[in-house]
Design an enzyme around this catalytic site. Structure first.
Site, PDB file in Angstrom:
ATOM      1  CB  THR A  14     -34.558   0.263  29.718  1.00 19.09           C
ATOM      2  OG1 THR A  14     -35.296  -0.596  28.861  1.00 19.09           O
ATOM      3  CG2 THR A  14     -35.116   0.158  31.118  1.00 19.09           C
ATOM      4  CG  ASP A  56     -37.717   0.223  22.578  1.00 14.65           C
ATOM      5  OD1 ASP A  56     -36.877  -0.575  22.110  1.00 14.65           O
ATOM      6  OD2 ASP A  56     -38.495  -0.082  23.485  1.00 14.65           O
ATOM      7  CB  SER A  57     -32.211   0.089  21.078  1.00 14.41           C
ATOM      8  OG  SER A  57     -32.386  -1.222  21.575  1.00 14.41           O
ATOM      9  CB  THR A  88     -30.319  -4.008  26.531  1.00 16.25           C
ATOM     10  OG1 THR A  88     -31.729  -4.236  26.684  1.00 16.25           O
ATOM     11  CG2 THR A  88     -29.776  -3.251  27.719  1.00 16.25           C
ATOM     12  CG  ASP A  89     -34.655  -4.738  23.185  1.00 17.65           C
ATOM     13  OD1 ASP A  89     -34.328  -5.503  24.124  1.00 17.65           O
ATOM     14  OD2 ASP A  89     -35.764  -4.186  23.108  1.00 17.65           O
TER      15      ASP A  89
HETATM   16  N1  ASP Z   1     -36.461  -2.026  24.620  1.00 17.36           N
HETATM   17  C1  ASP Z   1     -35.344  -1.425  25.320  1.00 17.36           C
HETATM   18  C2  ASP Z   1     -34.384  -0.892  24.258  1.00 17.36           C
HETATM   19  O1  ASP Z   1     -33.653  -1.649  23.704  1.00 17.36           O
HETATM   20  C3  ASP Z   1     -34.680  -2.414  26.198  1.00 17.36           C
HETATM   21  C4  ASP Z   1     -33.543  -1.865  27.035  1.00 17.36           C
HETATM   22  O2  ASP Z   1     -33.013  -0.792  26.829  1.00 17.36           O
HETATM   23  O3  ASP Z   1     -33.143  -2.567  27.981  1.00 17.36           O
HETATM   24  O4  ASP Z   1     -34.405   0.272  23.977  1.00 17.36           O
END
Ligand code: ASP
Length: 328
Positions: A14, A56-57, A88-89
């Site tokens: 993100t 996107d992770s 974060t995922d």
């Molecule tokens: N979907 C995003 C990811 O993990 C969520 C984030 O970064 O907060 O890449």
């Protein structure tokens, strides 16, 4: 002018995203211009910028994490610390694998990201980046997640919120550092016995069956090519041992020499198979206690141990041993 050098490795998430279609978020142009957007980072260290990938992770694959492990090792040879910008995922899984593979690195590896993109107002990205670079320049040898007001040991951390800026916790280990008015690094940061077995190498076995039981769930046997099983049991490690299909699953795994690791659905505390009769029955059928491992640390350890060709007995020993400061 500071003499510290920090490498910033971008992988996506993100933090660097922008709007796609109407309102949803997708990876934007990589963070080439990060220093224009957060110029104060230059006051903290001399920065090297590397874009490993930009995704996107949720799309992270084992090869991505192994590539990062190699990249961080080579960057650590020419810098004092590394910051990894990551979604974060799956950050807790990446942090767990890297926590084991880079436990001997001797330099800080600070994972960070954000809940709101850097380009948005009221973003948490700027503060997280500043804190992460600050920590990477401090020289404390840990692989940890810097998010909100805390730095957490990677092998003990998990994502706990999809919206709070304090998105991660390490429920069974106090934070390594608090980042408020002052940066307060606690004495246990960087202080853990290094016990990663030398046989552990860069092979992640992902053919795992993971069960998250609920009352009435049918216990299906794992696929023929499954290499290991992880069950996220109730509370202290309880399972419905009166179910013939579950007993069959244990017996099947024993016959095939598959490890069955039991962690808890609860984030805080851990598995103790001796607490209840049901846990003892599972133990009698070969269950390996995951103790206080986070689900991600347990998966990372199981994948690395299987990747190194460990036997069920060696995996049992691995789960009773803290390899890199993870609570066991
Ligand atoms: N979907 C995003 C990811 O993990 C969520 C984030 O970064 O907060 O890449």
């Amino acid at each position: 002018m500071t003499t510290r050098t920090v490498t910033l490795i971008h992988t996506g998430g993100t933090l660097g995203m922008g709007p796609a279609e109407d309102t949803c978020l997708a990876p934007g142009p990589s963070l080439d211009r990060i220093l224009d957007q957060v110029p104060e980072l230059r006051e903290l260290a001399t920065l090297r910028m590397v874009v490993a990938f930009n995704q996107d992770s949720a799309t992270t694959e084992p090869e991505d994490i192994l590539l990062l492990a190699r990249l961080i090792r080579s960057e650590a040879a020419v810098s004092d610390g590394v910051v990894l910008i990551h979604g974060t995922d799956t950050m807790a899984y990446t942090a767990s694998v890297l926590g084991f593979l880079l436990a001997d690195l001797g330099k800080p590896v600070v994972l960070t990201g954000s809940q709101r993109p850097l380009a948005y107002v009221r973003s948490d990205a700027r503060g997280n980046l500043v804190d992460a670079v600050t920590l990477a320049a401090r020289g404390v040898a840990e692989v940890g997640i810097c998010f909100g007001d805390h730095w957490l040991r990677g092998v003990a951390a998990d994502k706990v919120s999809v919206h709070r800026y304090e998105a991660f916790e390490s429920p069974n280990l106090p934070p390594l550092a608090e980042l408020g008015l002052h940066v307060q690094i606690h004495p246990h940061a960087g202080a853990f016995p290094l016990q990663v077995p030398p046989a552990i190498g860069p092979v992640l076995e992902s053919r795992l069956a993971v069960y998250s039981p609920f009352p009435g769930m049918p216990w299906r046997l794992p696929n023929p090519d499954c290499a290991g099983v992880l069950i996220r049991a109730y509370g202290a490690g309880n399972l419905p041992m009166d179910r013939p299909d579950l007993r069959d699953l244990f017996l099947h795994c024993e016959r095939r020499g598959l490890p069955v690791v039991v962690t808890s659905q609860c984030a805080s505390g851990g598995v103790d198979l001796g607490t209840y009769d049901l846990g003892r029955q599972a133990q009698g059928l070969g269950a390996i206690s995951g103790g206080r491992h986070t689900p991600w640390a347990a998966l990372a350890k199981l994948s690395l141990a299987l990747g190194a060709g460990f036997s069920v007995g060696e995996i049992r020993h691995a789960f009773a041993t803290s390899w890199a400061g993870e609570p066991v």
